[in-house]
Design a protein around this motif. Structure first.
Motif, PDB file in Angstrom:
ATOM      1  N   ASP A  50      -9.518   5.316  -7.423  1.00  0.00           N
ATOM      2  CA  ASP A  50      -8.795   6.386  -6.726  1.00  0.00           C
ATOM      3  C   ASP A  50      -7.499   6.720  -7.440  1.00  0.00           C
ATOM      4  O   ASP A  50      -7.148   7.871  -7.609  1.00  0.00           O
ATOM      5  N   GLU A  51      -6.797   5.670  -7.864  1.00  0.00           N
ATOM      6  CA  GLU A  51      -5.483   5.881  -8.478  1.00  0.00           C
ATOM      7  C   GLU A  51      -5.604   6.488  -9.872  1.00  0.00           C
ATOM      8  O   GLU A  51      -4.769   7.277 -10.277  1.00  0.00           O
TER       9      GLU A  51
ATOM     10  N   PHE B 207      -4.682   1.645   1.335  1.00  0.00           N
ATOM     11  CA  PHE B 207      -4.834   0.904   0.090  1.00  0.00           C
ATOM     12  C   PHE B 207      -5.870   1.610  -0.772  1.00  0.00           C
ATOM     13  O   PHE B 207      -7.031   1.742  -0.389  1.00  0.00           O
ATOM     14  N   LEU B 208      -5.426   2.085  -1.910  1.00  0.00           N
ATOM     15  CA  LEU B 208      -6.308   2.804  -2.832  1.00  0.00           C
ATOM     16  C   LEU B 208      -6.867   1.812  -3.847  1.00  0.00           C
ATOM     17  O   LEU B 208      -6.172   0.899  -4.281  1.00  0.00           O
ATOM     18  N   ASP B 209      -8.119   2.018  -4.229  1.00  0.00           N
ATOM     19  CA  ASP B 209      -8.648   1.155  -5.292  1.00  0.00           C
ATOM     20  C   ASP B 209      -8.269   1.764  -6.638  1.00  0.00           C
ATOM     21  O   ASP B 209      -7.777   2.889  -6.724  1.00  0.00           O
ATOM     22  N   ALA B 210      -8.512   1.045  -7.695  1.00  0.00           N
ATOM     23  CA  ALA B 210      -8.093   1.479  -9.027  1.00  0.00           C
ATOM     24  C   ALA B 210      -8.720   2.821  -9.405  1.00  0.00           C
ATOM     25  O   ALA B 210      -8.083   3.659 -10.025  1.00  0.00           O
TER      26      ALA B 210
ATOM     27  N   LEU C 284     -11.694   4.765   2.742  1.00  0.00           N
ATOM     28  CA  LEU C 284     -10.404   4.232   2.297  1.00  0.00           C
ATOM     29  C   LEU C 284     -10.017   3.066   3.198  1.00  0.00           C
ATOM     30  O   LEU C 284     -10.228   3.126   4.412  1.00  0.00           O
ATOM     31  N   ALA C 285      -9.456   2.028   2.575  1.00  0.00           N
ATOM     32  CA  ALA C 285      -9.004   0.869   3.345  1.00  0.00           C
ATOM     33  C   ALA C 285      -7.606   1.152   3.894  1.00  0.00           C
ATOM     34  O   ALA C 285      -6.764   1.760   3.227  1.00  0.00           O
TER      35      ALA C 285
ATOM     36  N   GLY D 267       0.803  -1.209   0.000  1.00  0.00           N
ATOM     37  CA  GLY D 267       0.000   0.000   0.000  1.00  0.00           C
ATOM     38  C   GLY D 267       0.839   1.264   0.000  1.00  0.00           C
ATOM     39  O   GLY D 267       2.001   1.266  -0.423  1.00  0.00           O
TER      40      GLY D 267
END
Length: 171
Positions: free
Chosen positions: A158-159, A153-156, A136-137, A110
């Motif tokens: 977010d990125e 940990f960002l999801d796709a 956000l995780a 992460g």
């Protein structure tokens, strides 16, 4: 060689004499080295501990001692209180702490909170708020040496998309 009042160690006296032998025309790096050698010698000189102990015996308190040494009272007490063996043990423990790795391991999963904030275009506080709200995780990773790190940990989405547009203006 000068006697320096008879209370400085031979090493400190030698460093002081070497520095005194230099003049303003001496190589600047030689002056820096001489000053640093004297500084290190004074820090290690038993004359300081002896003077502190003499001050304590004569009734002078830690506030006055710390002020004379340019330290805060807790720092002066930490440095000079107790027996020689207690002082040595504290200094050794301090050296061991400072020998610990100071950099964050790069192989953690992460993103750090600061990295996630940069990636999302948010403040660190906003990332913590999103984590606390479940948006956000995150996970706290504890290393075997006791250090722990909050990882985000960002999801796709977010990125790829970055932060949402909060300007109120339609595109």
């Amino acid at each position: 060689m000068m006697r320096h009042g008879g209370f400085l160690s031979a090493e400190t006296g030698a460093a002081l004499d070497a520095l005194a032998a230099l003049d303003a025309a001496a190589d600047p790096l030689d002056r820096v080295r001489g000053l640093r050698r004297l500084q290190l010698a004074l820090d290690a000189d038993p004359a300081t501990l002896s003077a502190v102990r003499d001050a304590l015996v004569s009734g002078i308190g830690w506030d006055a001692i710390s002020e004379a040494a340019g330290l805060k009272p807790p720092a002066a007490r930490w440095r000079w209180s107790g027996s020689d063996s207690e002082i040595a043990a504290r200094l050794e423990a301090g050296r061991k702490r400072s020998a610990r790795p100071s950099s964050v391991p790069t192989e953690l999963p992460g993103y750090s909170v600061a990295e996630a904030a940069t990636k999302l275009g948010l403040t660190v506080q906003a990332v913590y708020l999103r984590v606390s709200r479940g948006k956000l995780a995150s996970q706290t990773i504890e290393l075997p040496d006791g250090r722990s790190y909050k990882r985000v940990f960002l999801d796709a989405a977010d990125e790829v998309n970055g932060p949402p547009d909060t300007s109120g203006q339609a595109g």
